[in-house]
Scaffold this active site. Sequence first.
Site, PDB file in Angstrom:
ATOM      1  N   CYS A  74       0.268  -5.068  -7.819  1.00 32.79           N
ATOM      2  CA  CYS A  74       1.403  -4.995  -9.117  1.00 32.79           C
ATOM      3  C   CYS A  74       0.259  -5.929 -10.041  1.00 32.79           C
ATOM      4  O   CYS A  74       0.250  -7.521  -9.904  1.00 32.79           O
ATOM      5  CB  CYS A  74       2.884  -5.587  -8.966  1.00 32.79           C
ATOM      6  N   CYS A 189      -2.095  -0.756 -14.364  1.00 32.82           N
ATOM      7  CA  CYS A 189      -0.867  -0.860 -13.536  1.00 32.82           C
ATOM      8  C   CYS A 189      -0.719   0.480 -13.042  1.00 32.82           C
ATOM      9  O   CYS A 189      -1.994   0.985 -12.426  1.00 32.82           O
ATOM     10  CB  CYS A 189       0.194  -0.591 -14.712  1.00 32.82           C
TER      11      CYS A 189
HETATM   12  N1  DGL Z   1       3.444  -1.572 -11.334  1.00 28.95           N
HETATM   13  C1  DGL Z   1       3.140  -2.635 -11.983  1.00 28.95           C
HETATM   14  C2  DGL Z   1       1.959  -3.123 -12.740  1.00 28.95           C
HETATM   15  O1  DGL Z   1       0.736  -3.004 -12.085  1.00 28.95           O
HETATM   16  C3  DGL Z   1       4.021  -2.439 -13.059  1.00 28.95           C
HETATM   17  C4  DGL Z   1       5.430  -1.337 -13.402  1.00 28.95           C
HETATM   18  C5  DGL Z   1       5.871  -2.427 -14.602  1.00 28.95           C
HETATM   19  O2  DGL Z   1       7.273  -2.724 -13.398  1.00 28.95           O
HETATM   20  O3  DGL Z   1       6.309  -2.601 -14.771  1.00 28.95           O
HETATM   21  O4  DGL Z   1       1.434  -3.227 -13.380  1.00 28.95           O
END
Ligand code: DGL
Length: 287
Positions: A74, A189
């Site tokens: 993340c 993301c």
């Molecule tokens: N998958 C997450 C990232 O790589 C974030 C998504 C979220 O929770 O807003 O930033």
Amino acid sequence: MTDPTILVFDSGLGGLTVHAEIVALRPQARYVYLADDAVFPYGGMAADVLIERVCGLLDVQIARLKPDIVVIACNTASTLVLPRLRATWPGIPFVGTVPAVKPAAHHSASQLISVLATPATVARDYTHDLIRQYASHCEVQLVGAPKLASLAEAFMKGESVADADIAREIESCFVEKDGRRTDHVVLACTHYPLLLDAFRRVEPWPVTWVDPAHAIARRADHVLVEAGFPEEPHGSASPVQVGFAEFTSNRPPGAALAKALEARGLVWRAMDERNGDRRVSQSAALR
Ligand code: DGL
């Protein structure tokens, strides 16, 4: 040494893009995929709230699962939580995820690149520092997409997602200037590669979508080798050992998501309430 236990963590389903690449290198490892869906999305959360949430949750889960490595799949959480997690768990290696600005800037011919991320990642000093350090010769368009991670979640759950909604979220990535055009878009993301087919359908001109998942997987593999877990000799040719997907909401997945998890070698498992998970979910629900 036995096969390592690998904990892959994200706010939701985006970390599956990283999980898939690690599985390709280490199909025999034991996987737990942990999604903090009780409070998803992280993209609009204040930094201090996010740090408390992720560190509090992972402290409980690391004590329970005893992973040999933790991959914070993340971008939004990584740069904020890694220092504290490493200090709390000095014996466990952590691998994070940061925007792949460096390769995009390196390979861009037009020197117009875009970073597509959550609003939180776009605002982070860390992202701005990366751009200063690696992309000073480029013009960088930062695009904070408010709904894109949620659209990716909907897509994975088998809900219909309109191309027009995706196009609206990504349109400002495409810049034309002095006869040049954006040629690289960084997927900063982990949810976004889940929508890559749709991006390609709606892109106004072809660009290279830079997905760092494979590089993160190679880094995790390398860290495991350093920790004494030898490389898997046959890699993706070996059968995949079934791993577990756990969600902080404790909601079981619907049919479409269960199928998508299964295709990735994961089956849903309820979180173990004896170990404080219920407390974590409830505190999230109260906010
Ligand atoms: N998958 C997450 C990232 O790589 C974030 C998504 C979220 O929770 O807003 O930033």
